[in-house]
Design a protein around this motif. Structure first.
Motif, PDB file in Angstrom:
ATOM      1  N   PRO A 126     -20.493 -14.302   2.000  1.00 14.25           N
ATOM      2  CA  PRO A 126     -19.586 -13.613   1.076  1.00 14.25           C
ATOM      3  C   PRO A 126     -19.848 -14.077  -0.354  1.00 14.25           C
ATOM      4  CG  PRO A 126     -18.352 -14.901   2.715  1.00 14.25           C
ATOM      5  CD  PRO A 126     -19.798 -15.170   2.927  1.00 14.25           C
ATOM      6  N   THR A 127     -19.942 -13.116  -1.268  1.00 17.05           N
ATOM      7  CA  THR A 127     -20.194 -13.467  -2.662  1.00 17.05           C
ATOM      8  C   THR A 127     -18.929 -13.417  -3.510  1.00 17.05           C
ATOM      9  OG1 THR A 127     -20.790 -11.173  -3.160  1.00 17.05           O
ATOM     10  CG2 THR A 127     -22.593 -12.697  -2.591  1.00 17.05           C
ATOM     11  N   GLU A 128     -17.984 -12.583  -3.114  1.00 14.20           N
ATOM     12  CA  GLU A 128     -16.709 -12.522  -3.829  1.00 14.20           C
ATOM     13  C   GLU A 128     -15.675 -11.845  -2.950  1.00 14.20           C
ATOM     14  OE1 GLU A 128     -16.420  -9.747  -7.141  1.00 14.20           O
ATOM     15  OE2 GLU A 128     -18.315  -8.859  -6.508  1.00 14.20           O
ATOM     16  N   CYS A 129     -14.412 -12.216  -3.166  1.00 14.17           N
ATOM     17  CA  CYS A 129     -13.288 -11.597  -2.458  1.00 14.17           C
ATOM     18  C   CYS A 129     -12.200 -11.287  -3.478  1.00 14.17           C
ATOM     19  CB  CYS A 129     -12.744 -12.533  -1.385  1.00 14.17           C
ATOM     20  SG  CYS A 129     -13.920 -12.896  -0.050  1.00 14.17           S
ATOM     21  N   TRP A 130     -11.404 -10.252  -3.224  1.00  5.71           N
ATOM     22  CA  TRP A 130     -10.386  -9.810  -4.175  1.00  5.71           C
ATOM     23  C   TRP A 130      -9.318  -8.992  -3.457  1.00  5.71           C
ATOM     24  CZ3 TRP A 130     -15.110  -7.786  -3.369  1.00  5.71           C
ATOM     25  CH2 TRP A 130     -15.180  -6.441  -3.017  1.00  5.71           C
ATOM     26  N   TRP A 131      -8.195  -8.842  -4.140  1.00  5.63           N
ATOM     27  CA  TRP A 131      -7.118  -7.967  -3.673  1.00  5.63           C
ATOM     28  C   TRP A 131      -7.263  -6.615  -4.352  1.00  5.63           C
ATOM     29  CZ3 TRP A 131      -4.246  -8.904   0.401  1.00  5.63           C
ATOM     30  CH2 TRP A 131      -4.084 -10.214   0.818  1.00  5.63           C
ATOM     31  N   GLU A 132      -7.279  -5.549  -3.564  1.00  7.99           N
ATOM     32  CA  GLU A 132      -7.348  -4.181  -4.100  1.00  7.99           C
ATOM     33  C   GLU A 132      -5.995  -3.776  -4.683  1.00  7.99           C
ATOM     34  OE1 GLU A 132      -9.675  -1.876  -4.513  1.00  7.99           O
ATOM     35  OE2 GLU A 132     -11.325  -2.862  -3.502  1.00  7.99           O
ATOM     36  N   GLU A 133      -5.958  -2.611  -5.290  1.00 10.30           N
ATOM     37  CA  GLU A 133      -4.711  -2.062  -5.828  1.00 10.30           C
ATOM     38  C   GLU A 133      -3.693  -1.866  -4.713  1.00 10.30           C
ATOM     39  OE1 GLU A 133      -3.980  -1.403  -9.109  1.00 10.30           O
ATOM     40  OE2 GLU A 133      -5.873  -2.439  -9.470  1.00 10.30           O
ATOM     41  N   ILE A 134      -2.426  -1.891  -5.061  1.00  8.90           N
ATOM     42  CA  ILE A 134      -1.343  -1.705  -4.091  1.00  8.90           C
ATOM     43  C   ILE A 134      -1.188  -0.222  -3.762  1.00  8.90           C
ATOM     44  CG2 ILE A 134       1.146  -1.882  -3.747  1.00  8.90           C
ATOM     45  CD1 ILE A 134       1.066  -4.421  -5.469  1.00  8.90           C
ATOM     46  N   ASN A 135      -1.059   0.075  -2.470  1.00  2.57           N
ATOM     47  CA  ASN A 135      -0.736   1.425  -2.005  1.00  2.57           C
ATOM     48  C   ASN A 135       0.784   1.493  -1.844  1.00  2.57           C
ATOM     49  OD1 ASN A 135      -3.489   2.473  -1.479  1.00  2.57           O
ATOM     50  ND2 ASN A 135      -3.543   0.684  -0.142  1.00  2.57           N
ATOM     51  N   ARG A 136       1.439   2.268  -2.667  1.00  2.00           N
ATOM     52  CA  ARG A 136       2.898   2.285  -2.747  1.00  2.00           C
ATOM     53  C   ARG A 136       3.565   2.869  -1.508  1.00  2.00           C
ATOM     54  NH1 ARG A 136       3.866  -1.530  -6.178  1.00  2.00           N
ATOM     55  NH2 ARG A 136       2.678  -1.290  -8.061  1.00  2.00           N
ATOM     56  N   ALA A 137       4.758   2.346  -1.198  1.00  2.00           N
ATOM     57  CA  ALA A 137       5.555   2.829  -0.074  1.00  2.00           C
ATOM     58  C   ALA A 137       6.092   4.227  -0.380  1.00  2.00           C
ATOM     59  CB  ALA A 137       6.720   1.875   0.181  1.00  2.00           C
ATOM     60  N   SER A 170      14.666   1.253   1.327  1.00  2.00           N
ATOM     61  CA  SER A 170      15.115   2.497   0.687  1.00  2.00           C
ATOM     62  C   SER A 170      14.300   3.705   1.134  1.00  2.00           C
ATOM     63  CB  SER A 170      15.061   2.366  -0.839  1.00  2.00           C
ATOM     64  OG  SER A 170      13.731   2.069  -1.241  1.00  2.00           O
ATOM     65  N   VAL A 171      13.035   3.505   1.493  1.00  2.00           N
ATOM     66  CA  VAL A 171      12.189   4.609   1.958  1.00  2.00           C
ATOM     67  C   VAL A 171      11.722   4.408   3.397  1.00  2.00           C
ATOM     68  CG1 VAL A 171      11.382   5.385  -0.291  1.00  2.00           C
ATOM     69  CG2 VAL A 171      10.150   3.563   0.885  1.00  2.00           C
ATOM     70  N   LEU A 172      12.158   3.316   4.041  1.00  2.00           N
ATOM     71  CA  LEU A 172      11.745   2.994   5.416  1.00  2.00           C
ATOM     72  C   LEU A 172      10.221   3.059   5.550  1.00  2.00           C
ATOM     73  CD1 LEU A 172      14.425   5.012   7.429  1.00  2.00           C
ATOM     74  CD2 LEU A 172      14.494   2.585   6.802  1.00  2.00           C
ATOM     75  N   ASP A 173       9.552   2.394   4.638  1.00  2.00           N
ATOM     76  CA  ASP A 173       8.092   2.407   4.631  1.00  2.00           C
ATOM     77  C   ASP A 173       7.589   1.109   4.011  1.00  2.00           C
ATOM     78  OD1 ASP A 173       5.579   3.479   5.144  1.00  2.00           O
ATOM     79  OD2 ASP A 173       5.494   4.620   3.286  1.00  2.00           O
ATOM     80  N   ARG A 174       6.278   0.876   4.135  1.00  2.00           N
ATOM     81  CA  ARG A 174       5.630  -0.312   3.609  1.00  2.00           C
ATOM     82  C   ARG A 174       4.649   0.035   2.501  1.00  2.00           C
ATOM     83  NH1 ARG A 174       5.653  -4.998   5.943  1.00  2.00           N
ATOM     84  NH2 ARG A 174       7.015  -5.213   7.739  1.00  2.00           N
ATOM     85  N   GLU A 175       4.500  -0.893   1.564  1.00  2.00           N
ATOM     86  CA  GLU A 175       3.371  -0.813   0.649  1.00  2.00           C
ATOM     87  C   GLU A 175       2.321  -1.774   1.184  1.00  2.00           C
ATOM     88  OE1 GLU A 175       4.709  -1.964  -3.261  1.00  2.00           O
ATOM     89  OE2 GLU A 175       4.302  -4.075  -2.882  1.00  2.00           O
ATOM     90  N   TRP A 176       1.058  -1.477   0.881  1.00  2.00           N
ATOM     91  CA  TRP A 176      -0.068  -2.237   1.418  1.00  2.00           C
ATOM     92  C   TRP A 176      -1.037  -2.627   0.317  1.00  2.00           C
ATOM     93  CZ3 TRP A 176      -0.523  -3.751   6.413  1.00  2.00           C
ATOM     94  CH2 TRP A 176       0.358  -3.162   7.321  1.00  2.00           C
ATOM     95  N   GLN A 177      -1.680  -3.751   0.533  1.00  2.00           N
ATOM     96  CA  GLN A 177      -2.758  -4.195  -0.332  1.00  2.00           C
ATOM     97  C   GLN A 177      -3.829  -4.804   0.563  1.00  2.00           C
ATOM     98  OE1 GLN A 177      -1.460  -7.016  -3.303  1.00  2.00           O
ATOM     99  NE2 GLN A 177      -3.053  -6.359  -4.713  1.00  2.00           N
ATOM    100  N   PHE A 178      -5.086  -4.433   0.337  1.00  2.00           N
ATOM    101  CA  PHE A 178      -6.203  -4.926   1.144  1.00  2.00           C
ATOM    102  C   PHE A 178      -6.856  -6.113   0.456  1.00  2.00           C
ATOM    103  CE2 PHE A 178      -7.421  -0.409   2.772  1.00  2.00           C
ATOM    104  CZ  PHE A 178      -6.167  -0.290   3.352  1.00  2.00           C
ATOM    105  N   TYR A 179      -7.227  -7.103   1.258  1.00  2.00           N
ATOM    106  CA  TYR A 179      -8.039  -8.213   0.786  1.00  2.00           C
ATOM    107  C   TYR A 179      -9.467  -7.904   1.215  1.00  2.00           C
ATOM    108  CZ  TYR A 179      -9.588 -13.008  -0.035  1.00  2.00           C
ATOM    109  OH  TYR A 179     -10.238 -14.132  -0.498  1.00  2.00           O
ATOM    110  N   CYS A 180     -10.367  -7.722   0.263  1.00  2.00           N
ATOM    111  CA  CYS A 180     -11.732  -7.269   0.535  1.00  2.00           C
ATOM    112  C   CYS A 180     -12.737  -8.349   0.138  1.00  2.00           C
ATOM    113  CB  CYS A 180     -12.035  -6.005  -0.264  1.00  2.00           C
ATOM    114  SG  CYS A 180     -10.901  -4.649   0.100  1.00  2.00           S
ATOM    115  N   CYS A 181     -13.845  -8.389   0.860  1.00  2.00           N
ATOM    116  CA  CYS A 181     -14.921  -9.329   0.534  1.00  2.00           C
ATOM    117  C   CYS A 181     -16.257  -8.592   0.536  1.00  2.00           C
ATOM    118  CB  CYS A 181     -14.989 -10.474   1.546  1.00  2.00           C
ATOM    119  SG  CYS A 181     -13.556 -11.579   1.478  1.00  2.00           S
TER     120      CYS A 181
END
Length: 178
Positions: free
Chosen positions: A85-96, A120-131
């Protein structure tokens, strides 16, 4: 006669099984069945150890628990052909409360997830950790549509062969179903 056929056939089966073993991972160890990355209606952060990527995802749904899911993941080392792995990062947030589609940028592979539940929306927001790895990942990618087929179904998705990786995900959101 049957014994002679069995003796002739058995070495072929064992040789074929040995070759098959080069390409198949056994059942993934998710840990204890009650060990989940989250509890219902709570946030979580799951990251694979350095040099490993997500290879299995398990989830169970509960309408009673706010139309939320429990999540569990399994990691394995990336193929040596990808290098280090050369680098890892958090991607943009995917809104609920919205539909979204995202893949890791910069040819990255998913090595973790972060999620927060919004009652309030019965849903999740997500963020991916990518390498990203020192050698380029093949781009012959496609989106699987089989997991889960319906919003309330449980899922257990595994990458059974080497050189198959999770690069992203998509979701749907229905204001009716939540």
């Amino acid at each position: 006669m049957d014994l002679i056929l069995l003796c002739a056939f058995l070495p072929l089966v064992s040789m074929a099984w040995g070759q098959y073993g080069d390409y198949y991972y056994g059942p993934y160890n998710y840990g204890d069945n009650d060990e989940w990355a989250n509890v219902y209606r709570q946030g979580f952060n799951f990251q694979c150890p350095h040099g490993q990527v997500i290879v299995a995802v398990r989830s169970v749904f509960s309408k009673k628990e706010g139309s939320d899911r429990l999540w569990n993941y399994a990691c394995m080392p990336a193929a040596q052909s990808l290098g280090e792995p050369t680098e890892c990062w958090w991607e943009e947030i995917n809104r609920a409360g919205t539909e979204w589609y995202q893949t890791c940028s910069n040819n990255g592979l998913v090595a973790g997830f972060q999620s927060q539940y919004f009652p309030s929306v019965l849903d999740r927001e997500w963020q991916f950790y990518c390498c990203r790895y020192s050698r380029r990942c093949p781009y012959s990618c496609w989106l699987t549509t089989e997991y889960p087929g319906h919003y309330g179904e449980d899922m257990d998705m595994m990458m059974y062969t080497y050189d198959y990786y999770i690069r992203g995900a998509t979701t749907t959101f229905s204001a009716v179903d939540r």
